[in-house]
Motif scaffolding. Structure first.
Motif, PDB file in Angstrom:
ATOM      1  N   PHE A 189      25.825  61.469  59.136  1.00  0.00           N
ATOM      2  CA  PHE A 189      25.965  60.812  60.228  1.00  0.00           C
ATOM      3  C   PHE A 189      27.352  60.167  60.365  1.00  0.00           C
ATOM      4  O   PHE A 189      28.073  60.332  61.422  1.00  0.00           O
ATOM      5  CB  PHE A 189      24.944  60.006  60.706  1.00  0.00           C
ATOM      6  N   LYS A 190      27.650  59.280  59.379  1.00  0.00           N
ATOM      7  CA  LYS A 190      28.717  58.278  59.551  1.00  0.00           C
ATOM      8  C   LYS A 190      30.073  59.200  59.652  1.00  0.00           C
ATOM      9  O   LYS A 190      30.846  58.951  60.506  1.00  0.00           O
ATOM     10  CB  LYS A 190      28.774  57.464  58.307  1.00  0.00           C
ATOM     11  N   ALA A 237      21.801  65.270  72.691  1.00  0.00           N
ATOM     12  CA  ALA A 237      23.005  64.655  72.939  1.00  0.00           C
ATOM     13  C   ALA A 237      23.697  64.753  74.308  1.00  0.00           C
ATOM     14  O   ALA A 237      24.058  63.951  74.861  1.00  0.00           O
ATOM     15  CB  ALA A 237      24.316  64.865  71.902  1.00  0.00           C
ATOM     16  N   ASN A 297      28.966  62.600  74.580  1.00  0.00           N
ATOM     17  CA  ASN A 297      29.923  61.891  73.598  1.00  0.00           C
ATOM     18  C   ASN A 297      29.117  61.042  72.592  1.00  0.00           C
ATOM     19  O   ASN A 297      29.080  59.927  72.277  1.00  0.00           O
ATOM     20  CB  ASN A 297      30.619  60.633  74.488  1.00  0.00           C
ATOM     21  N   ALA A 298      28.002  61.806  71.828  1.00  0.00           N
ATOM     22  CA  ALA A 298      27.073  61.216  70.834  1.00  0.00           C
ATOM     23  C   ALA A 298      26.721  62.225  69.866  1.00  0.00           C
ATOM     24  O   ALA A 298      27.216  63.376  69.989  1.00  0.00           O
ATOM     25  CB  ALA A 298      25.983  60.798  71.503  1.00  0.00           C
ATOM     26  N   VAL A 299      26.174  61.514  68.630  1.00  0.00           N
ATOM     27  CA  VAL A 299      25.878  62.455  67.380  1.00  0.00           C
ATOM     28  C   VAL A 299      24.442  62.286  67.205  1.00  0.00           C
ATOM     29  O   VAL A 299      23.596  61.069  67.165  1.00  0.00           O
ATOM     30  CB  VAL A 299      26.553  61.828  66.140  1.00  0.00           C
ATOM     31  N   SER A 312      30.123  66.397  71.879  1.00  0.00           N
ATOM     32  CA  SER A 312      28.676  65.898  71.532  1.00  0.00           C
ATOM     33  C   SER A 312      28.520  66.689  70.260  1.00  0.00           C
ATOM     34  O   SER A 312      29.029  67.690  69.965  1.00  0.00           O
ATOM     35  CB  SER A 312      27.843  66.600  72.713  1.00  0.00           C
ATOM     36  N   ARG A 354      33.763  61.867  65.916  1.00  0.00           N
ATOM     37  CA  ARG A 354      33.376  61.579  67.114  1.00  0.00           C
ATOM     38  C   ARG A 354      34.442  60.617  67.795  1.00  0.00           C
ATOM     39  O   ARG A 354      34.937  60.683  68.810  1.00  0.00           O
ATOM     40  CB  ARG A 354      32.260  61.608  67.628  1.00  0.00           C
ATOM     41  N   LYS A 355      34.103  59.360  67.206  1.00  0.00           N
ATOM     42  CA  LYS A 355      35.295  58.264  67.762  1.00  0.00           C
ATOM     43  C   LYS A 355      36.728  58.531  67.575  1.00  0.00           C
ATOM     44  O   LYS A 355      37.424  58.076  68.823  1.00  0.00           O
ATOM     45  CB  LYS A 355      35.057  57.162  66.849  1.00  0.00           C
ATOM     46  N   THR A 402      35.756  64.132  74.847  1.00  0.00           N
ATOM     47  CA  THR A 402      35.024  63.864  74.046  1.00  0.00           C
ATOM     48  C   THR A 402      34.114  65.019  73.602  1.00  0.00           C
ATOM     49  O   THR A 402      34.134  66.115  74.184  1.00  0.00           O
ATOM     50  CB  THR A 402      33.998  62.689  74.688  1.00  0.00           C
ATOM     51  N   ASN A 445      30.068  60.724  63.113  1.00  0.00           N
ATOM     52  CA  ASN A 445      30.353  59.792  64.120  1.00  0.00           C
ATOM     53  C   ASN A 445      31.486  59.264  64.123  1.00  0.00           C
ATOM     54  O   ASN A 445      32.266  59.030  65.275  1.00  0.00           O
ATOM     55  CB  ASN A 445      29.240  58.798  64.083  1.00  0.00           C
ATOM     56  N   ASP A 446      32.425  59.283  62.966  1.00  0.00           N
ATOM     57  CA  ASP A 446      33.745  58.673  62.804  1.00  0.00           C
ATOM     58  C   ASP A 446      34.516  59.555  63.478  1.00  0.00           C
ATOM     59  O   ASP A 446      35.454  59.467  64.171  1.00  0.00           O
ATOM     60  CB  ASP A 446      34.006  58.283  61.253  1.00  0.00           C
TER      61      ASP A 446
END
Length: 344
Positions: A259-260, A309, A315-317, A283, A266-267, A281, A263-264
């Motif tokens: 996940f990290k 998402a 714009n999410a995980v 998803s 995605r950011k 962005t 998500n990193d």
């Protein structure tokens, strides 16, 4: 002899499946050289922490079965000589403790670093040259097959090659699990590290094409693909599935680590600026890649997490298993059980 060699080359290059070509190579060499063991190695990671994949291994023995094949194993602590032989791309011949000849032949032409290793009583100079020639043919032909598995626009793997790479990843994980069970039985029943199937989709990509045109849309796809290729590990398989959708088969990691990392990424995409378009962005949905489930089910689970998402702001995980545990999604069971279609 020359006619026989020609027939062997024709047989070797008659395969269209990458895995079958490796089998054909070792089988072809076995027709000319009597060996005890032949291996195809791939250098996945070099110094200071080398890792090597045993793509294929053939052992010849007197008792039944006479031919024993192994595939898709990983050496996390390979011998220095093995790493050096693959990394240097130089042919070498040594004699082991048992007085057997060990021949190391680099497989040139292929994009990745490969080497062929044979253990035999003796290998003549003529046979060494013949084996090296077969290795070169294999490497050149492998490059052609690998290119056919790539997306023309982005250079990432294409959808056609997805199932083969998924099988490889699951086979490697099964081998790791078996090894762990032998070494630490109490940990094997509850492994923390698992491979993950990931789907990444560009948010509002149709608007990019409508407003800026398809040429600009292609530029966005190319830029994002390059970012993905640089961000994820070389041992992770990254595919362009079509349009704005990408799939990743991630090497084993804990759920929190997976996940990290996602998500990193995605950011990182959100904070970047793309030519002409500006902000983009993505998803992301991901699910555990289990060997016990159908490939279709694995994809559907990751897809469900992706659509969650999409339906909850983009714009999410999201992880499928976590969504099920939290009661936000119903568990996706095997496709055969869920299907209402009459097959006959």
């Amino acid at each position: 002899m020359n006619k026989q060699i020609l027939e062997s080359v024709i047989t070797l290059t008659d395969n269209k499946d990458i895995d079958s070509v490796g089998i054909s190579l070792l089988s072809t060499i076995a027709e000319y050289v009597y060996f005890e063991k032949a291996c195809l190695y791939e250098l996945e990671r070099s110094w200071p922490n080398p890792a090597i994949n045993v793509i294929l291994e053939l052992k010849v023995q007197s008792e039944e079965p006479h031919f024993v094949w192994h595939a898709n194993q990983r050496l996390d602590t390979p011998a220095m000589q093995l790493v050096t032989s693959i990394d240097s791309l130089k042919r070498s011949v040594t004699e082991n403790r048992n007085g057997k000849t060990e021949l190391w032949v680099p497989v040139t032409g292929a994009e990745c670093k490969l080497a062929l290793h044979l253990v035999a009583e003796d290998i003549t100079s003529e046979n060494k040259s013949l084996i090296s020639a077969f290795a070169r043919i294999y490497g050149n032909y492998l490059r052609v097959l690998v290119e056919s598995e790539k997306d023309k626009l982005t250079g990432l793997l294409n959808r056609h090659s997805y199932e083969r790479h998924l099988r490889q990843m699951l086979a490697k994980q099964a081998h790791r699990q078996k090894k762990l069970q032998q070494e630490i039985p109490q940990r094997a029943s509850h492994p923390e590290d698992k491979p993950w199937l990931v789907i990444i989709d560009i948010d509002h990509f149709k608007k990019v094409n409508d407003v800026f045109g398809h040429v600009c849309g292609d530029e966005v796809l190319l830029t994002l693909s390059q970012k993905m290729a640089g961000y994820f590990r070389s041992s992770d398989y990254v595919f362009r599935f079509g349009g704005e959708e990408f799939v990743i088969i991630m090497e084993p990691a804990t759920r929190s680590d997976a996940f990290k990392k996602l998500n990193d990424f995605r950011k990182d995409v959100e904070e970047d600026r793309f030519p002409l378009v500006g902000k983009i962005t993505v998803s992301v949905g991901f699910a555990e890649a289990s060997q016990e489930e159908y490939e279709q089910v694995l994809m559907e689970r990751a897809d469900k997490a992706l659509y969650y998402a999409k339906e909850h702001g983009r714009n999410a995980v999201f992880c499928y298993e976590q969504l099920v545990e939290e009661g936000r999604l119903r568990e996706q069971t095997k496709a055969v059980e869920d299907s209402d279609i009459d097959l006959f």
